[in-house]
Motif scaffolding. Structure first.
Motif, PDB file in Angstrom:
ATOM      1  N   ASP A   1      35.677  -2.214 -20.426  1.00  0.00           N
ATOM      2  CA  ASP A   1      35.766  -3.500 -21.103  1.00  0.00           C
ATOM      3  C   ASP A   1      34.407  -3.844 -21.707  1.00  0.00           C
ATOM      4  O   ASP A   1      33.387  -3.842 -21.006  1.00  0.00           O
ATOM      5  N   PHE A   2      34.392  -4.131 -23.006  1.00  0.00           N
ATOM      6  CA  PHE A   2      33.134  -4.423 -23.686  1.00  0.00           C
ATOM      7  C   PHE A   2      32.474  -5.698 -23.172  1.00  0.00           C
ATOM      8  O   PHE A   2      31.250  -5.760 -23.029  1.00  0.00           O
ATOM      9  N   ALA A   3      33.269  -6.721 -22.920  1.00  0.00           N
ATOM     10  CA  ALA A   3      32.702  -7.995 -22.474  1.00  0.00           C
ATOM     11  C   ALA A   3      32.013  -7.833 -21.118  1.00  0.00           C
ATOM     12  O   ALA A   3      30.901  -8.335 -20.904  1.00  0.00           O
ATOM     13  N   ARG A   4      32.669  -7.115 -20.206  1.00  0.00           N
ATOM     14  CA  ARG A   4      32.024  -6.854 -18.909  1.00  0.00           C
ATOM     15  C   ARG A   4      30.765  -6.017 -19.102  1.00  0.00           C
ATOM     16  O   ARG A   4      29.746  -6.238 -18.447  1.00  0.00           O
ATOM     17  N   GLY A   5      30.851  -5.047 -20.008  1.00  0.00           N
ATOM     18  CA  GLY A   5      29.697  -4.194 -20.264  1.00  0.00           C
ATOM     19  C   GLY A   5      28.524  -4.964 -20.825  1.00  0.00           C
ATOM     20  O   GLY A   5      27.363  -4.717 -20.462  1.00  0.00           O
ATOM     21  N   GLN A   6      28.808  -5.908 -21.705  1.00  0.00           N
ATOM     22  CA  GLN A   6      27.744  -6.745 -22.256  1.00  0.00           C
ATOM     23  C   GLN A   6      27.057  -7.547 -21.153  1.00  0.00           C
ATOM     24  O   GLN A   6      25.826  -7.688 -21.144  1.00  0.00           O
ATOM     25  N   GLN A   7      27.842  -8.048 -20.211  1.00  0.00           N
ATOM     26  CA  GLN A   7      27.275  -8.819 -19.108  1.00  0.00           C
ATOM     27  C   GLN A   7      26.404  -7.942 -18.218  1.00  0.00           C
ATOM     28  O   GLN A   7      25.302  -8.337 -17.820  1.00  0.00           O
ATOM     29  N   VAL A   8      26.887  -6.737 -17.905  1.00  0.00           N
ATOM     30  CA  VAL A   8      26.078  -5.804 -17.112  1.00  0.00           C
ATOM     31  C   VAL A   8      24.780  -5.491 -17.845  1.00  0.00           C
ATOM     32  O   VAL A   8      23.699  -5.456 -17.246  1.00  0.00           O
ATOM     33  N   TYR A   9      24.881  -5.276 -19.141  1.00  0.00           N
ATOM     34  CA  TYR A   9      23.683  -4.963 -19.924  1.00  0.00           C
ATOM     35  C   TYR A   9      22.666  -6.101 -19.839  1.00  0.00           C
ATOM     36  O   TYR A   9      21.467  -5.860 -19.616  1.00  0.00           O
ATOM     37  N   ARG A  10      23.134  -7.322 -20.017  1.00  0.00           N
ATOM     38  CA  ARG A  10      22.231  -8.467 -19.968  1.00  0.00           C
ATOM     39  C   ARG A  10      21.532  -8.572 -18.613  1.00  0.00           C
ATOM     40  O   ARG A  10      20.338  -8.875 -18.541  1.00  0.00           O
ATOM     41  N   GLU A  11      22.287  -8.316 -17.550  1.00  0.00           N
ATOM     42  CA  GLU A  11      21.748  -8.518 -16.207  1.00  0.00           C
ATOM     43  C   GLU A  11      20.914  -7.341 -15.700  1.00  0.00           C
ATOM     44  O   GLU A  11      19.992  -7.533 -14.910  1.00  0.00           O
TER      45      GLU A  11
END
Length: 306
Positions: free
Chosen positions: A179-189
């Motif tokens: 999931d891209f949205a989850r991936g974006q969150q992991v990337y940010r954190e």
């Protein structure tokens, strides 16, 4: 050989399907590593073991080129990467495609160029794709030094035997896909602190100290790391730096998908200027990748500017 899923099926939610049957990939960079989860039994020699002679001098030259590739080989590197960005700890680290696990396995057939490759040819591929550059000649001083360094690191390693710790151990795709949205969150954190909010990497005195993950200075669309499954395996076993293994399989796949949905330099094998023709020839059966796919209405694979 490692079993990879066929080209993904994007859903409207931005999640990939994992229901299709797997396909085999005859590519040395994607070999399954027997016992890869076990503690590696091979230990490369230490720097103190480098002999004080002409051979040792060449080992040190190869080491320098490996860790400082962009600065020392500007004519061959077209982005902001060094060899050591994908092969951590100066090419020593298990589960990070260490040189001691690669050198003894060549010559070897690679599907990527449909021929038996020498080790020098394998390195040339890294320069062409991962470094987005111009491969040095196989008999060049730089290629000789890099090959000698790899040979020295594999001192006493068995020839033609897959050693535990070789390559990037496979992380199976989660049942729910990615999931891209989850991936974006992991990337940010977990990732942005080193690689930047926009994947731009970090520079000190004009030189990259943390590599860019997308954009014009990152690996191109022909590099093995553009495959989401390959990036997920690297990330799971090596990232975040200093916290290897701290991400779940799902997080590794999600953030790999997020990174690889961004543009990067064009595949140098571009067929007749066509992304679709290039996808069909080189990407359609090359693991899980987004090249030539549409994500949220945008065609992926058009290439970032130089």
């Amino acid at each position: 050989m490692r079993m990879l899923l066929p080209t993904l099926l994007l859903l409207a939610t931005g999640t990939a399907s994992a229901t299709q049957a797997p396909i085999a990939m005859d590519d040395q960079s994607q070999l399954n590593v027997p016992g890869s989860q076990a503690t590696p039994q091979f230990a490369p020699p230490s720097e103190n073991d480098i002999p004080d002679n002409a051979f040792g001098k060449m080992v040190r030259e190869g080491h320098a080129l490996f860790v400082d590739t962009r600065r020392l080989m500007p004519e061959a590197v077209g982005n902001g990467m060094n060899c050591s960005n994908c092969h951590l700890d100066q090419g020593r680290l298990a589960h990070s495609a260490p040189l001691w696990g690669a050198y003894p396995m060549y010559p070897a057939y690679r599907k990527k160029n449909d021929k038996v490759n020498t080790f020098a040819e394998r390195i040339q591929g890294c320069f062409q794709f991962s470094m987005n550059g111009k491969p040095p000649a196989a008999d060049s001083p730089q290629m000789t030094a890099l090959s000698v360094y790899a040979y020295w690191l594999s001192t006493k390693a068995p020839t033609g035997v897959e050693i535990a710790g070789r390559g990037y151990p496979e992380v199976p795709q989660p049942k729910g896909g990615y999931d891209f949205a989850r991936g974006q969150q992991v990337y940010r954190e977990q990732c942005a602190i080193c690689h930047g909010d926009n994947g731009e990497g970090q520079k000190v005195a004009g030189e990259y100290v943390m590599p860019p993950l997308w954009g014009k200075d990152s690996y191109n669309w022909g590099a093995g790391m553009h495959r989401i499954n390959t990036a997920a395996s690297f990330i799971k076993h090596n990232m975040p730096l200093g916290k290897a293994g701290s991400l779940s399989d799902q997080q590794a796949w999600d953030v790999a998908a997020w990174v690889n949905r961004h543009e990067r330099p064009q595949d140098p094998r571009l067929v007749e200027g066509s992304v679709e023709k290039t996808r069909l020839k080189f990407h359609a059966n090359d693991g899980i990748n987004l090249y030539g796919q549409k994500v949220e209405g945008v065609l992926i694979g058009q290439g970032s500017g130089n």
